[in-house]
Enzyme design. Structure first.
Site, PDB file in Angstrom:
ATOM      1  N   SER A  31     -84.523  28.130-115.466  1.00  0.00           N
ATOM      2  CA  SER A  31     -84.279  27.151-114.414  1.00  0.00           C
ATOM      3  C   SER A  31     -82.802  26.846-114.270  1.00  0.00           C
ATOM      4  O   SER A  31     -82.040  26.912-115.230  1.00  0.00           O
ATOM      5  CB  SER A  31     -85.028  25.861-114.770  1.00  0.00           C
ATOM      6  OG  SER A  31     -84.549  24.780-114.021  1.00  0.00           O
ATOM      7  N   TYR A  33     -87.314  18.472-120.111  1.00  0.00           N
ATOM      8  CA  TYR A  33     -87.797  19.690-119.426  1.00  0.00           C
ATOM      9  C   TYR A  33     -86.671  20.725-119.396  1.00  0.00           C
ATOM     10  O   TYR A  33     -86.852  21.863-119.825  1.00  0.00           O
ATOM     11  CB  TYR A  33     -88.247  19.381-117.994  1.00  0.00           C
ATOM     12  CG  TYR A  33     -88.278  20.620-117.132  1.00  0.00           C
ATOM     13  CD1 TYR A  33     -87.244  20.904-116.247  1.00  0.00           C
ATOM     14  CD2 TYR A  33     -89.318  21.537-117.248  1.00  0.00           C
ATOM     15  CE1 TYR A  33     -87.251  22.066-115.493  1.00  0.00           C
ATOM     16  CE2 TYR A  33     -89.332  22.703-116.495  1.00  0.00           C
ATOM     17  CZ  TYR A  33     -88.285  22.962-115.614  1.00  0.00           C
ATOM     18  OH  TYR A  33     -88.292  24.120-114.864  1.00  0.00           O
ATOM     19  N   LYS A  88     -85.996  24.664-121.322  1.00  0.00           N
ATOM     20  CA  LYS A  88     -85.577  25.930-120.707  1.00  0.00           C
ATOM     21  C   LYS A  88     -84.321  26.478-121.392  1.00  0.00           C
ATOM     22  O   LYS A  88     -84.201  27.665-121.679  1.00  0.00           O
ATOM     23  CB  LYS A  88     -85.326  25.737-119.211  1.00  0.00           C
ATOM     24  CG  LYS A  88     -86.588  25.409-118.423  1.00  0.00           C
ATOM     25  CD  LYS A  88     -87.638  26.500-118.562  1.00  0.00           C
ATOM     26  CE  LYS A  88     -88.890  26.212-117.767  1.00  0.00           C
ATOM     27  NZ  LYS A  88     -89.929  27.233-117.956  1.00  0.00           N
ATOM     28  N   PHE A 110     -83.817  28.098-108.676  1.00  0.00           N
ATOM     29  CA  PHE A 110     -83.278  26.879-108.110  1.00  0.00           C
ATOM     30  C   PHE A 110     -84.465  26.039-107.635  1.00  0.00           C
ATOM     31  O   PHE A 110     -85.375  25.801-108.463  1.00  0.00           O
ATOM     32  CB  PHE A 110     -82.189  27.239-107.074  1.00  0.00           C
ATOM     33  CG  PHE A 110     -80.923  27.572-107.827  1.00  0.00           C
ATOM     34  CD1 PHE A 110     -80.843  28.731-108.603  1.00  0.00           C
ATOM     35  CD2 PHE A 110     -79.868  26.690-107.872  1.00  0.00           C
ATOM     36  CE1 PHE A 110     -79.716  29.018-109.377  1.00  0.00           C
ATOM     37  CE2 PHE A 110     -78.725  26.975-108.636  1.00  0.00           C
ATOM     38  CZ  PHE A 110     -78.666  28.131-109.389  1.00  0.00           C
ATOM     39  N   PHE A 147     -83.775   9.255-102.260  1.00  0.00           N
ATOM     40  CA  PHE A 147     -83.136   8.633-103.432  1.00  0.00           C
ATOM     41  C   PHE A 147     -81.606   8.746-103.345  1.00  0.00           C
ATOM     42  O   PHE A 147     -81.003   9.688-103.832  1.00  0.00           O
ATOM     43  CB  PHE A 147     -83.633   9.308-104.715  1.00  0.00           C
ATOM     44  CG  PHE A 147     -85.118   9.171-104.935  1.00  0.00           C
ATOM     45  CD1 PHE A 147     -85.870  10.252-105.377  1.00  0.00           C
ATOM     46  CD2 PHE A 147     -85.771   7.961-104.706  1.00  0.00           C
ATOM     47  CE1 PHE A 147     -87.244  10.138-105.585  1.00  0.00           C
ATOM     48  CE2 PHE A 147     -87.143   7.834-104.912  1.00  0.00           C
ATOM     49  CZ  PHE A 147     -87.878   8.922-105.345  1.00  0.00           C
TER      50      PHE A 147
HETATM   51  C1  WQD Z   1     -84.694  17.319-104.943  1.00  0.00           C
HETATM   52  C2  WQD Z   1     -83.898  16.197-104.298  1.00  0.00           C
HETATM   53  C3  WQD Z   1     -84.287  14.057-105.315  1.00  0.00           C
HETATM   54  C4  WQD Z   1     -88.392  13.400-104.090  1.00  0.00           C
HETATM   55  C5  WQD Z   1     -86.491  20.684-109.228  1.00  0.00           C
HETATM   56  C6  WQD Z   1     -87.589  20.837-110.222  1.00  0.00           C
HETATM   57  C7  WQD Z   1     -87.102  21.478-111.490  1.00  0.00           C
HETATM   58  C8  WQD Z   1     -86.209  22.660-111.228  1.00  0.00           C
HETATM   59  C9  WQD Z   1     -85.104  22.329-110.237  1.00  0.00           C
HETATM   60  C10 WQD Z   1     -87.285  24.799-111.518  1.00  0.00           C
HETATM   61  C11 WQD Z   1     -83.328  15.234-105.340  1.00  0.00           C
HETATM   62  C12 WQD Z   1     -84.730  14.072-103.850  1.00  0.00           C
HETATM   63  C13 WQD Z   1     -87.145  13.985-104.281  1.00  0.00           C
HETATM   64  C14 WQD Z   1     -88.497  12.247-103.282  1.00  0.00           C
HETATM   65  C15 WQD Z   1     -86.146  12.324-102.873  1.00  0.00           C
HETATM   66  N1  WQD Z   1     -86.927  23.772-110.720  1.00  0.00           N
HETATM   67  N2  WQD Z   1     -86.048  13.448-103.663  1.00  0.00           N
HETATM   68  N3  WQD Z   1     -87.367  11.755-102.691  1.00  0.00           N
HETATM   69  O1  WQD Z   1     -84.879  17.305-109.014  1.00  0.00           O
HETATM   70  O2  WQD Z   1     -83.776  19.307-107.912  1.00  0.00           O
HETATM   71  O3  WQD Z   1     -85.646  19.610-109.601  1.00  0.00           O
HETATM   72  O4  WQD Z   1     -85.741  21.862-109.072  1.00  0.00           O
HETATM   73  O5  WQD Z   1     -87.164  24.851-112.685  1.00  0.00           O
HETATM   74  O6  WQD Z   1     -88.258  21.886-112.170  1.00  0.00           O
HETATM   75  O7  WQD Z   1     -88.085  19.573-110.510  1.00  0.00           O
HETATM   76  O8  WQD Z   1     -86.087  18.736-107.284  1.00  0.00           O
HETATM   77  O9  WQD Z   1     -87.579  18.206-105.408  1.00  0.00           O
HETATM   78  O10 WQD Z   1     -87.536  16.630-107.411  1.00  0.00           O
HETATM   79  O11 WQD Z   1     -85.596  16.696-105.880  1.00  0.00           O
HETATM   80  O12 WQD Z   1     -85.124  11.853-102.342  1.00  0.00           O
HETATM   81  O13 WQD Z   1     -89.595  11.650-103.077  1.00  0.00           O
HETATM   82  O14 WQD Z   1     -84.795  15.430-103.479  1.00  0.00           O
HETATM   83  O15 WQD Z   1     -83.650  12.830-105.640  1.00  0.00           O
HETATM   84  O16 WQD Z   1     -82.073  14.796-104.892  1.00  0.00           O
HETATM   85  P1  WQD Z   1     -84.993  18.670-108.460  1.00  0.00           P
HETATM   86  P2  WQD Z   1     -86.807  17.543-106.503  1.00  0.00           P
END
Ligand code: WQD
Length: 349
Positions: free
Chosen positions: A134, A160, A164, A189, A229
């Protein structure tokens, strides 16, 4: 590069977590490329409904064994039954937020599962190993937005992400003592979207943690309102930026990785970023959704989410050079397919 299938033998590939979101899409692409995927999954993080769509897409019932990767006795039976030529290890917990609340659940399952699979792969001389890693191994990249495989890594932001990073370290250590191994760490990503057929896709359990499933569930009315967020980040529009990679492109990268490893005579260990190379902000995702769905989304700004990286996306040139792979779908395709999928599963529990 000689594809594995061209070598004539029956090419069984073990796909742990193969009933999951990325795993199921990879099973489809493996089959299409002439391999025989064997799914090992205990459905702790997958929905059995996926089997219907998988069967239709691969034109036969998938080879499936309901086993826990942490159970080495059950896993051994698989290695005794099939002459695997490779293993793709997906089976792991993956919710960043949950891992902060219950770290031992993550360390036990994600680390023990990998160690079990590696033990058996070595014992049965299954030398081609693809590990589901990841971009979280980069942590919060210091002042850079685009990361390549040699970018400096800071401590991952969550247990998590630690599992990785530790997983990659375990693979590096095992490679040192077993240099005949051929290992590929694929650093995903942000996986998004669903199969264009809408026969398989993501089944978030409970309230989605990730952005796009929350957007589509808000669009369909399963969620009341999306909270964005944070809107005061130093980015193009104040919201976080990510590299959203279509799950089918991601699945195809796994087939390329297996072919790459199998074409090697000698041992090898590589890490490769799997991303589009483009960054998209949250507001841009919302705008794309409203355009694709032809409706406005109910959303509001909220406070920043602890642990969020501000802006990160892939330098994907190594994947292109080494694996002859690059993303073909755009974020708009992914939103379109995710929305089509959301409308398809509206009646599922
Ligand atoms: C993306 C953006 C949130 C939900 C993910 C996986 C992780 C890894 C990397 C593979 C952030 C924002 C989210 C919401 C929001 N993948 N958001 N409101 O955190 O980049 O991590 O990709 O290994 O396993 O979790 O992804 O989709 O949670 O968040 O504003 O209700 O969307 O703050 O900026 P993240 P995400």
């Amino acid at each position: 590069m000689l594809p594995l299938k061209a070598m004539g033998k029956q090419q069984y590939i073990l796909v742990t977590g193969g009933a999951g979101y990325i795993g199921s899409h990879t099973v489809v692409e493996l089959k299409a490329a002439g391999f025989i995927p064997v799914i090992a999954d205990d459905f702790r993080n997958a929905n059995r409904i996926v089997l219907n769509g998988l069967t239709e897409l691969i034109n036969e019932e998938p080879l499936l064994h309901e086993v826990d990767v942490c159970n080495s006795t059950d896993m051994r039976e698989l290695f005794e039954k099939y002459p695997f030529v490779g293993v793709i290890h997906f089976a792991a917990y993956k919710a960043v937020g949950e891992s902060v609340l219950d770290p031992l659940k993550y360390y036990h399952n994600n680390i023990q599962g990998l160690v079990n699979v590696l033990d058996l792969a070595l014992e049965f001389s299954v030398l081609n190993v693809v590990f589901s890693s990841s971009c979280t191994v980069y942590g919060e990249p210091e002042g850079v937005k685009v990361v390549n495989e040699d970018s400096p890594k800071s401590k991952p932001n969550s247990p998590y992400g630690n599992t990785k990073a530790i997983g990659e370290q375990i693979l590096a250590d095992v490679f040192k003592s077993n240099p005949e191994l051929k290992i590929m760490n694929l650093r995903y990503f942000n996986p998004v979207g669903a199969h264009p057929s809408a026969l398989i896709g993501e089944f978030p359990i409970g309230k989605p943690n990730n952005l796009l499933p929350f957007v589509t569930q808000t669009g369909i009315g399963k969620q009341q309102e999306l909270t964005v967020f944070g809107n005061d980040y130093p980015t193009i529009d104040g919201t976080c930026v990510r590299d959203y990679i279509h799950v089918v492109d991601l699945a195809k990268a796994h087939v390329k990785a297996i072919n790459f490893l199998s074409s090697k005579e000698d041992g090898v260990i590589e890490a490769v970023n799997v991303g589009t190379g483009n960054g998209t902000s949250i507001l841009e995702v919302i705008n794309i959704f409203e355009e694709v769905a032809g409706k406005s989304l109910n959303w509001k700004f909220g406070p920043r989410r602890p642990g969020d990286v501000i802006e990160i996306y892939a330098d994907a040139s190594k994947a292109n050079r080494l694996l002859e792979w690059q993303a073909e779908y755009t974020i708009s395709d992914a939103v379109e397919h995710a929305w089509k999928w959301e409308q398809t599963i509206v009646d599922y529990e």
